[in-house]
Design a protein around this motif. Sequence first.
Motif, short mmCIF file in Angstrom:
data_model
loop_
_atom_site.label_atom_id
_atom_site.label_comp_id
_atom_site.label_asym_id
_atom_site.label_seq_id
_atom_site.Cartn_x
_atom_site.Cartn_y
_atom_site.Cartn_z
N GLN A 86 0.85 -1.20 -0.03
CA GLN A 86 -0.05 0.02 0.06
C GLN A 86 0.80 1.20 -0.15
O GLN A 86 0.39 2.36 -0.81
CB GLN A 86 -0.95 0.01 1.11
CG GLN A 86 -2.12 -0.94 1.23
CD GLN A 86 -2.53 -1.09 2.30
OE1 GLN A 86 -2.23 -0.94 3.66
NE2 GLN A 86 -4.22 -1.38 2.32
N ALA A 87 1.96 1.25 0.78
CA ALA A 87 2.72 2.38 0.77
C ALA A 87 3.51 2.81 -0.44
O ALA A 87 3.51 4.05 -0.92
CB ALA A 87 3.95 2.24 1.78
N LYS A 88 3.70 1.66 -1.10
CA LYS A 88 4.26 1.70 -2.52
C LYS A 88 3.28 2.58 -3.54
O LYS A 88 3.50 3.48 -4.23
CB LYS A 88 4.81 0.70 -3.23
CG LYS A 88 5.97 0.11 -2.65
CD LYS A 88 6.24 -1.26 -3.23
CE LYS A 88 7.57 -1.56 -2.74
NZ LYS A 88 8.06 -2.91 -3.17
N VAL A 89 2.17 2.18 -3.35
CA VAL A 89 0.89 2.73 -4.10
C VAL A 89 0.77 4.30 -3.78
O VAL A 89 0.71 4.87 -4.56
CB VAL A 89 -0.29 2.00 -4.08
CG1 VAL A 89 -1.68 2.83 -4.37
CG2 VAL A 89 -0.53 0.65 -4.57
N PHE A 90 0.54 4.32 -2.41
CA PHE A 90 0.45 5.75 -1.97
C PHE A 90 1.80 6.61 -2.41
O PHE A 90 1.37 7.96 -2.96
CB PHE A 90 0.34 5.76 -0.50
CG PHE A 90 -1.12 5.30 0.03
CD1 PHE A 90 -2.23 5.37 -0.50
CD2 PHE A 90 -0.82 4.34 1.24
CE1 PHE A 90 -3.27 4.84 -0.17
CE2 PHE A 90 -2.11 3.86 1.67
CZ PHE A 90 -3.18 4.04 1.08
N ASP A 91 2.86 6.24 -2.61
CA ASP A 91 3.85 6.98 -2.99
C ASP A 91 3.88 7.31 -4.63
O ASP A 91 4.14 8.41 -4.75
CB ASP A 91 5.23 6.07 -2.78
CG ASP A 91 5.92 6.31 -1.35
OD1 ASP A 91 5.31 7.35 -0.48
OD2 ASP A 91 6.63 5.45 -1.10
#
Length: 134
Positions: free
Chosen positions: A61-66
């Motif tokens: 998820q953090a990669k998507v948000f980035d």
Amino acid sequence: MNRLTHLPRFVTALACLLAPLAAQALEIQPYSADALAAAQSAGKPVAVHFHAPWCPTCRAQAKVFDGLKPDASLPLPLLVADYDSERALRQKLGVRTQSTLIVWRGAKETARLAGETDADRLRAALRSAVSPAQ
């Protein structure tokens, strides 16, 4: 004088024009109760992502948000709360699992997802607080 002499001034002017657009994109920051309360009391969009460093779904998820940071259609803060240490907040909000995303416009919850890693679904959840139709 050739055209390249004006290039530094043009680049500076362009950066000044684009800076407000960048400020209107998704802003990822650590969770703070004050930031959440301020956004909610002002009726603004805000989201909290319950993240655990040991959680592979949270990392995805953090990669998507980035990747969504430059998206100008997402002018809201994404507050990242540590799932392990924010027990009182989890209890208050009824969060039962890490990788939970909660989105509000002011005090009204507009979306809640847990375990979702699809970029389109995460973007739609974040947009739910921005769209006047919600």
